[in-house]
Design a protein around this motif. Structure first.
Motif, PDB file in Angstrom:
ATOM      1  N   PRO A 117      25.019 -16.434  34.290  1.00 44.16           N
ATOM      2  CA  PRO A 117      24.845 -17.881  34.460  1.00 44.16           C
ATOM      3  C   PRO A 117      24.158 -18.575  33.291  1.00 44.16           C
ATOM      4  CG  PRO A 117      23.055 -16.762  35.547  1.00 44.16           C
ATOM      5  CD  PRO A 117      23.882 -15.691  34.896  1.00 44.16           C
ATOM      6  N   SER A 145      28.258 -16.523  43.482  1.00 45.21           N
ATOM      7  CA  SER A 145      27.646 -17.301  44.561  1.00 45.21           C
ATOM      8  C   SER A 145      28.749 -18.118  45.218  1.00 45.21           C
ATOM      9  CB  SER A 145      26.568 -18.233  44.003  1.00 45.21           C
ATOM     10  OG  SER A 145      25.459 -17.506  43.537  1.00 45.21           O
ATOM     11  N   ARG A 183      24.208 -15.353  44.670  1.00 46.54           N
ATOM     12  CA  ARG A 183      24.193 -14.211  43.777  1.00 46.54           C
ATOM     13  C   ARG A 183      23.856 -14.717  42.375  1.00 46.54           C
ATOM     14  NH1 ARG A 183      29.151 -12.960  46.864  1.00 46.54           N
ATOM     15  NH2 ARG A 183      28.607 -11.438  48.490  1.00 46.54           N
ATOM     16  N   GLU A 184      24.206 -13.974  41.348  1.00 45.17           N
ATOM     17  CA  GLU A 184      23.711 -14.292  40.007  1.00 45.17           C
ATOM     18  C   GLU A 184      24.447 -15.428  39.309  1.00 45.17           C
ATOM     19  OE1 GLU A 184      25.467 -11.220  36.956  1.00 45.17           O
ATOM     20  OE2 GLU A 184      25.030 -10.167  38.827  1.00 45.17           O
ATOM     21  N   SER A 185      25.638 -15.816  39.781  1.00 46.11           N
ATOM     22  CA  SER A 185      26.419 -16.784  39.025  1.00 46.11           C
ATOM     23  C   SER A 185      25.891 -18.212  39.118  1.00 46.11           C
ATOM     24  CB  SER A 185      27.879 -16.767  39.500  1.00 46.11           C
ATOM     25  OG  SER A 185      28.011 -17.313  40.803  1.00 46.11           O
ATOM     26  N   ARG A 221      27.198 -21.940  35.115  1.00 45.83           N
ATOM     27  CA  ARG A 221      26.856 -21.614  36.491  1.00 45.83           C
ATOM     28  C   ARG A 221      28.102 -21.879  37.352  1.00 45.83           C
ATOM     29  NH1 ARG A 221      22.581 -23.647  33.765  1.00 45.83           N
ATOM     30  NH2 ARG A 221      23.453 -25.745  33.899  1.00 45.83           N
ATOM     31  N   TYR A 258      35.553 -17.866  35.539  1.00 43.19           N
ATOM     32  CA  TYR A 258      34.700 -16.797  34.983  1.00 43.19           C
ATOM     33  C   TYR A 258      35.365 -16.130  33.787  1.00 43.19           C
ATOM     34  CZ  TYR A 258      31.930 -12.496  34.813  1.00 43.19           C
ATOM     35  OH  TYR A 258      31.128 -11.458  34.406  1.00 43.19           O
ATOM     36  N   THR A 296      28.107 -17.200  28.598  1.00 42.12           N
ATOM     37  CA  THR A 296      27.529 -16.271  29.548  1.00 42.12           C
ATOM     38  C   THR A 296      27.372 -16.921  30.913  1.00 42.12           C
ATOM     39  OG1 THR A 296      25.255 -16.906  28.962  1.00 42.12           O
ATOM     40  CG2 THR A 296      26.244 -15.065  27.744  1.00 42.12           C
ATOM     41  N   TRP A 316      29.269 -10.841  41.515  1.00 41.61           N
ATOM     42  CA  TRP A 316      28.346 -11.763  40.854  1.00 41.61           C
ATOM     43  C   TRP A 316      28.430 -13.186  41.427  1.00 41.61           C
ATOM     44  CZ3 TRP A 316      31.836 -15.312  39.277  1.00 41.61           C
ATOM     45  CH2 TRP A 316      33.144 -14.852  39.014  1.00 41.61           C
TER      46      TRP A 316
END
Length: 328
Positions: free
Chosen positions: A264, A286, A325-327, A268, A253, A262, A284
């Motif tokens: 995701p 997953s 989650r958002e990742s 991802r 990350y 960025t 953030w």
């Protein structure tokens, strides 16, 4: 310097024999009169006496000490497991001694020798390394419990952990359901069976093993960061990355952000472990979560089952949970 009180001091002050004091500390209260119990108890309190665990272990050829060897004490998931085990053992009147092998076979062998010298009741191996010394220790009927990394072929001992193949396959199936492309697996060292099983399961689950880029990496954040820096220096602009653990994910990350990518949007990221620090460091992320609170009670139960030569070893396989989650 004042010498600490001895069992003889307790016996003298309470007016009983040292054998009676020993019975008191060994819990044989039913064969002592209430008056004797009270006198010994008062003498112990007045002298602030603590029985020697070393002497006890020499008499009984074992102690209430349980030794846990861990591959990396800075790993959050490893630490979470150790906390769970320590809590469960404390409730049973046992003491946990934690030692770090640093994923080094020679270090592990030295610590195994030390554990035998302590008359440890059991030895818990998080991430064991297959060495002749380890095999000799297990063969002499020492109570060894393997955690998160299964015993090597030919070693019969209990295993506690997750089904790494099934867990990795679940993540791969999720990638396939999302239609991810340019899939990268940053996996743990292949000479560790848990890493290989996790990777093999992921490759089967995503259904495109031949096109997955596989990158071997230690389970440390710094190494995940270095691997990702090289990866992101290429021409690719979109990446779908399965990390062998959450610690690798943290490094990936940071490298993504530093390279102007960025998450995701361009990258991802999916981790593995679901350690408790994620809610603070990586809300953030997953990940596939394994419940560390289950380890302590399971290991405590296994410690109460003494090893038997030639017998099959019990296993405790934990469920896993996908945290989205958002990742990714």
């Amino acid at each position: 310097m004042t010498k600490p009180p001895t069992v003889h001091d307790v016996a003298r002050l309470s007016g009983v024999s040292t054998a009676t004091v020993s019975r008191y500390f060994n819990g044989k209260h039913d064969i002592l009169s209430p008056e004797t119990l009270e006198r010994v108890k008062k003498a112990v309190q007045d002298l602030n006496y603590t029985p020697s665990e070393v002497g006890r272990s020499l008499r009984l050829s074992r102690s209430n000490i349980v030794v846990m060897l861990v591959p990396d004490a800075t790993n959050f998931f490893t630490a979470d497991v150790a906390v769970s085990v320590e809590s469960a053992l404390r409730d049973m009147g046992r003491t946990l001694v934690l030692a770090n092998t640093s994923e080094n076979g020679a270090n592990q062998d030295k610590l195994l020798t030390d554990a035998i010298g302590m008359r440890a009741e059991a030895i818990i191996l998080q991430g064991a390394i297959d060495t002749p010394q380890l095999r000799a220790v297990v063969k002499q009927n020492t109570h060894c419990i393997f955690v998160n990394r299964r015993p090597a072929e030919g070693i019969v001992a209990p295993y506690v952990g997750v089904d790494n193949f099934a867990a990795g396959r679940a993540v791969g199936e999720y990638f396939r359901s999302k239609g991810y492309d340019n899939i990268i697996a940053i996996h743990g060292p292949k000479h560790y069976p848990g890493s290989t099983s996790r990777l093999d399961g992921f490759l089967q689950g995503c259904g495109q093993a031949e096109s997955v880029t596989q990158i071997e990496c230690s389970y440390r954040t710094e190494d995940g960061y270095q691997v990702a820096q090289k990866l992101f220096s290429g021409t690719g602009k979109s990446y779908s990355i399965f990390c062998g653990n959450d610690m690798i994910s943290y490094g990936v990350y940071r490298a993504a952000i530093e390279n102007g990518l960025t998450v995701p949007g361009n990258v991802r990221i999916f981790g593995f472990d679901g350690c408790h620090m994620n809610k603070w460091l990586a809300p953030w992320l997953s990940t596939l979560r394994v419940r560390t609170d289950l380890y302590g009670p399971a290991i405590a139960r296994l410690i109460d089952i003494p090893p038997k030569a030639g017998a099959s070893a019990p296993n405790e396989i934990f469920p896993f949970e996908m945290i989205l989650r958002e990742s990714a």
